[in-house]
Write a protein that holds these residues in place. Structure first.
Motif, PDB file in Angstrom:
ATOM      1  N   THR A 277      -1.655  13.525  -0.274  1.00 37.84           N
ATOM      2  CA  THR A 277      -1.295  12.413   0.610  1.00 37.84           C
ATOM      3  C   THR A 277      -2.143  11.180   0.369  1.00 37.84           C
ATOM      4  OG1 THR A 277      -2.753  13.174   2.355  1.00 37.84           O
ATOM      5  CG2 THR A 277      -0.504  13.984   2.413  1.00 37.84           C
ATOM      6  N   GLY A 278      -3.034  11.247  -0.630  1.00 36.17           N
ATOM      7  CA  GLY A 278      -3.705  10.009  -1.043  1.00 36.17           C
ATOM      8  C   GLY A 278      -5.208  10.009  -0.881  1.00 36.17           C
ATOM      9  N   TRP A 279      -5.767  10.857  -0.025  1.00 36.51           N
ATOM     10  CA  TRP A 279      -7.218  10.782   0.156  1.00 36.51           C
ATOM     11  C   TRP A 279      -7.935  11.693  -0.820  1.00 36.51           C
ATOM     12  CZ3 TRP A 279      -9.611  15.331   1.772  1.00 36.51           C
ATOM     13  CH2 TRP A 279      -8.798  16.277   2.397  1.00 36.51           C
ATOM     14  N   SER A 280      -9.153  11.292  -1.162  1.00 34.70           N
ATOM     15  CA  SER A 280      -9.959  12.050  -2.111  1.00 34.70           C
ATOM     16  C   SER A 280     -11.395  12.103  -1.625  1.00 34.70           C
ATOM     17  CB  SER A 280      -9.961  11.378  -3.481  1.00 34.70           C
ATOM     18  OG  SER A 280      -8.657  11.330  -4.013  1.00 34.70           O
ATOM     19  N   VAL A 281     -12.101  13.122  -2.044  1.00 31.08           N
ATOM     20  CA  VAL A 281     -13.547  13.185  -1.839  1.00 31.08           C
ATOM     21  C   VAL A 281     -14.157  13.449  -3.217  1.00 31.08           C
ATOM     22  CG1 VAL A 281     -15.454  14.245  -0.585  1.00 31.08           C
ATOM     23  CG2 VAL A 281     -13.182  14.169   0.452  1.00 31.08           C
ATOM     24  N   TYR A 282     -15.061  12.534  -3.616  1.00 23.43           N
ATOM     25  CA  TYR A 282     -15.603  12.633  -4.966  1.00 23.43           C
ATOM     26  C   TYR A 282     -16.946  13.342  -4.976  1.00 23.43           C
ATOM     27  CZ  TYR A 282     -11.981   9.222  -5.632  1.00 23.43           C
ATOM     28  OH  TYR A 282     -10.764   8.603  -5.649  1.00 23.43           O
ATOM     29  N   ASN A 283     -17.299  13.852  -6.168  1.00 22.70           N
ATOM     30  CA  ASN A 283     -18.675  14.301  -6.378  1.00 22.70           C
ATOM     31  C   ASN A 283     -19.120  15.434  -5.478  1.00 22.70           C
ATOM     32  OD1 ASN A 283     -19.935  13.088  -8.440  1.00 22.70           O
ATOM     33  ND2 ASN A 283     -20.882  11.456  -7.222  1.00 22.70           N
TER      34      ASN A 283
ATOM     35  N   ALA B  47      -4.945   5.260  -4.915  1.00 27.44           N
ATOM     36  CA  ALA B  47      -4.215   5.865  -3.793  1.00 27.44           C
ATOM     37  C   ALA B  47      -5.121   5.947  -2.573  1.00 27.44           C
ATOM     38  CB  ALA B  47      -3.704   7.251  -4.173  1.00 27.44           C
ATOM     39  N   ASN B  48      -6.376   6.278  -2.801  1.00 31.06           N
ATOM     40  CA  ASN B  48      -7.343   6.395  -1.710  1.00 31.06           C
ATOM     41  C   ASN B  48      -7.527   5.051  -0.991  1.00 31.06           C
ATOM     42  OD1 ASN B  48      -9.055   7.948  -0.174  1.00 31.06           O
ATOM     43  ND2 ASN B  48     -10.802   7.724  -1.544  1.00 31.06           N
TER      44      ASN B  48
ATOM     45  N   GLY C  83     -12.739   3.333   1.960  1.00 31.97           N
ATOM     46  CA  GLY C  83     -12.474   4.762   1.831  1.00 31.97           C
ATOM     47  C   GLY C  83     -13.582   5.547   1.169  1.00 31.97           C
ATOM     48  N   GLU C  84     -14.785   4.995   1.141  1.00 31.11           N
ATOM     49  CA  GLU C  84     -15.831   5.662   0.368  1.00 31.11           C
ATOM     50  C   GLU C  84     -16.912   6.282   1.252  1.00 31.11           C
ATOM     51  OE1 GLU C  84     -16.054   5.914  -3.123  1.00 31.11           O
ATOM     52  OE2 GLU C  84     -13.985   5.272  -2.997  1.00 31.11           O
TER      53      GLU C  84
ATOM     54  N   SER D 265       0.839  -1.199   0.000  1.00 36.28           N
ATOM     55  CA  SER D 265       0.000   0.000   0.000  1.00 36.28           C
ATOM     56  C   SER D 265       0.877   1.254   0.000  1.00 36.28           C
ATOM     57  CB  SER D 265      -0.967  -0.005   1.185  1.00 36.28           C
ATOM     58  OG  SER D 265      -0.274  -0.147   2.404  1.00 36.28           O
ATOM     59  N   GLY D 266       2.031   1.148   0.670  1.00 38.64           N
ATOM     60  CA  GLY D 266       2.956   2.286   0.691  1.00 38.64           C
ATOM     61  C   GLY D 266       3.489   2.616  -0.692  1.00 38.64           C
ATOM     62  N   VAL D 267       3.799   1.576  -1.470  1.00 42.60           N
ATOM     63  CA  VAL D 267       4.302   1.825  -2.826  1.00 42.60           C
ATOM     64  C   VAL D 267       3.231   2.550  -3.650  1.00 42.60           C
ATOM     65  CG1 VAL D 267       4.930   0.690  -4.998  1.00 42.60           C
ATOM     66  CG2 VAL D 267       5.996  -0.036  -2.866  1.00 42.60           C
ATOM     67  N   LEU D 268       1.982   2.132  -3.497  1.00 41.28           N
ATOM     68  CA  LEU D 268       0.899   2.793  -4.240  1.00 41.28           C
ATOM     69  C   LEU D 268       0.780   4.259  -3.825  1.00 41.28           C
ATOM     70  CD1 LEU D 268      -1.899   0.069  -4.269  1.00 41.28           C
ATOM     71  CD2 LEU D 268      -0.297   0.670  -6.083  1.00 41.28           C
ATOM     72  N   LEU D 269       0.931   4.519  -2.524  1.00 44.20           N
ATOM     73  CA  LEU D 269       0.831   5.907  -2.052  1.00 44.20           C
ATOM     74  C   LEU D 269       1.991   6.746  -2.573  1.00 44.20           C
ATOM     75  CD1 LEU D 269      -0.351   5.417   1.612  1.00 44.20           C
ATOM     76  CD2 LEU D 269      -1.545   6.615  -0.225  1.00 44.20           C
ATOM     77  N   TRP D 270       3.143   6.130  -2.547  1.00 47.98           N
ATOM     78  CA  TRP D 270       4.344   6.817  -3.043  1.00 47.98           C
ATOM     79  C   TRP D 270       4.146   7.163  -4.530  1.00 47.98           C
ATOM     80  CZ3 TRP D 270       8.901   3.385  -4.846  1.00 47.98           C
ATOM     81  CH2 TRP D 270       9.928   4.172  -5.370  1.00 47.98           C
TER      82      TRP D 270
END
Ligand SMILES: Nc1nc2c(c(=O)[nH]1)N[C@H]1C(S)=C(S)[C@@H](COP(=O)(O)O)O[C@H]1N2
Ligand SMILES: [Mo]
Length: 415
Positions: free
Chosen positions: A302-308, A120-121, A212-213, A105-110
């Motif tokens: 840093t990886g988090w998102s909020v959609y819509n 990333a989320n 994460g949704e 998961s760290g590699v994906l965040l990186w």
């Protein structure tokens, strides 16, 4: 022959001990640096150091696979030696699982740019979850010294810095054994009590409709709004109910200053610098300005998102047009009323249709924690461009560099 065998075994034990020590230190450094990267408190204190810390965390995170790989080379033999020791075997599986999970998961965040915000989320969610479960486990493990190294017949051997261990469970008096069990259970329960509630809260906040949704609780936000500004902005039909159907995801509070509060007396909004019409609005005047609604996604580096998100506010382009940009202007600088945070866009970037001076989110006033009453929204760029508590727009000649860019963030913030 027997001696030779025991020699080999001793060498093997030493290797395992060394791996264990290395792995332990790596986990400690990663845990500390990771928690500092996560914590809002450190965000403000570290400043530029945060970018360094992130790199240290990434490099050591990659290095954390070395002891794992070396262990895997020895694993078959070690596994045989452990025979019936089910708890030790389980411990190894848990630790390997944690390390691999953190690593992947760290590699994906990186590589958040390469993998995109959705992945990333999810990676961030997994990284957090492993941390919430893993750190208490590691603390428990190190306090109770449940060593995967313990081998029968070896526990009395004092090798180097190793401490002497009871010969074996058989010769340890029953009372000592049960006391040890008691201590272990007590420590375990202590950790559960200490971390459990925050963990459950986090889980409850983030599980929602999948990884994460889950969504920010809007009613709670409105109730917690520290701003007292009247009149409340009346939402356009497009934002209430929100045209986007409502935001998906959870805003994390990412703030480097104390959170300001506003009322009608201490809030104003200015546009100045290289403009024909410098303007200053009070709240009553500002809520009367013509607004538009848009739906867009919000991504933090840093990886988090909020959609819509349905944002309603004044289009920056319209405001700039009314102010009248003077020749020679190159940069639009955004000031936060926190007195610390700024960011900028080039004149050209500032003309994008979806850059908005937002007043409502999903039909509700933006609460003071999340940058209300007015924050900037630049959907095509990472959220450090989305200045909270926006109170002044300054049109300037040269270029400028924003708060996070001064501290090492890329000035290229395109998502
Ligand atoms: N004034 C101000 N604006 C800010 C920040 C900040 O610390 N201060 N953080 C930025 C960053 S890095 C992000 S990800 C978002 C976070 O918005 P939120 O706290 O509403 O989730 O705000 C951006 N705008
Ligand atoms: Mo961010």
């Amino acid at each position: 022959m027997g001696e030779l065998l025991s020699r080999i075994r001793k060498g093997f034990g030493k290797k395992l001990a060394l791996l264990h020590t290395w792995n332990g230190w790596i986990v400690v450094i990663l845990a500390l640096s990771g928690l500092m990267l996560l914590g809002g408190y450190w965000r403000g204190v570290l400043g530029e150091g945060r970018v360094w810390l992130k790199w240290i965390h990434i490099v050591i995170g990659i290095a954390s696979m070395l002891p794992v790989v070396f262990y895997l080379l020895l694993a078959a033999k070690h596994w045989k030696q452990l025979k019936e020791k089910r708890w030790q075997k389980l411990n190894i599986l848990v630790v390997l699982g944690l390390l691999l999970g953190w690593f992947l998961s760290g590699v994906l965040l990186w590589q958040f740019r390469a993998v995109g915000p959705r992945l990333a989320n999810s990676a961030l969610w997994i990284h957090d979850m492993l941390t919430w479960g893993g750190i208490p486990y590691v603390i428990y493990h190190s306090i109770t010294r449940l060593r995967w190294l313990k081998e029968p017949g070896k526990r009395t051997v004092k090798t180097g810095r190793e401490k002497a261990m009871p010969a074996s469970d058989k010769v340890v008096p029953q009372s000592v054994y049960s006391r040890r069990a008691f201590v272990k259970w007590t420590i375990g329960a202590g950790i559960a009590v200490a971390v459990g509630p925050s963990f459950l809260k986090w889980l409850n906040n983030s599980i929602g409709s999948g990884i994460g949704e889950s969504s920010t609780n809007m009613n709670q936000l409105a109730a917690n709004n520290g701003n007292q500004l009247l009149p409340a902005p009346q939402a356009l039909p497009a934002s209430s109910p929100p045209i986007g159907g409502g935001a998906q995801g959870r805003f994390r509070l990412y703030t480097v200053t104390p959170i300001p509060k506003f009322n009608n007396n201490n809030w104003s909004f200015t546009i100045d610098g290289l403009v024909d019409n410098k303007m200053i609005w009070n709240w009553e005047q500002f809520v009367a300005l013509k607004r538009k609604a848009q739906v867009s996604d919000f991504h933090c580096v840093t990886g988090w998102s909020v959609y819509n998100n349905t944002w309603e506010g004044i289009r920056l382009k319209d405001m700039l047009q009314q102010a009248g940009i003077q020749p020679g202007a190159k940069t639009i600088k955004f000031h936060s009323a926190d007195g610390v945070y700024t960011d900028m866009l080039t004149l050209e970037q500032a003309q994008m249709e979806d850059v908005m001076i937002a007043v409502l989110h999903d039909g509700n006033p933006i609460s003071n924690d999340f940058g209300g009453p007015v924050r900037l929204i630049v959907p095509k760029m990472y959220a450090y461009k989305s200045v909270k508590w926006l109170s002044r727009i300054e049109v300037i000649e040269g270029t400028d560099i924003g708060y996070w860019e001064q501290r090492g963030y890329s000035s290229d913030a395109w998502v």
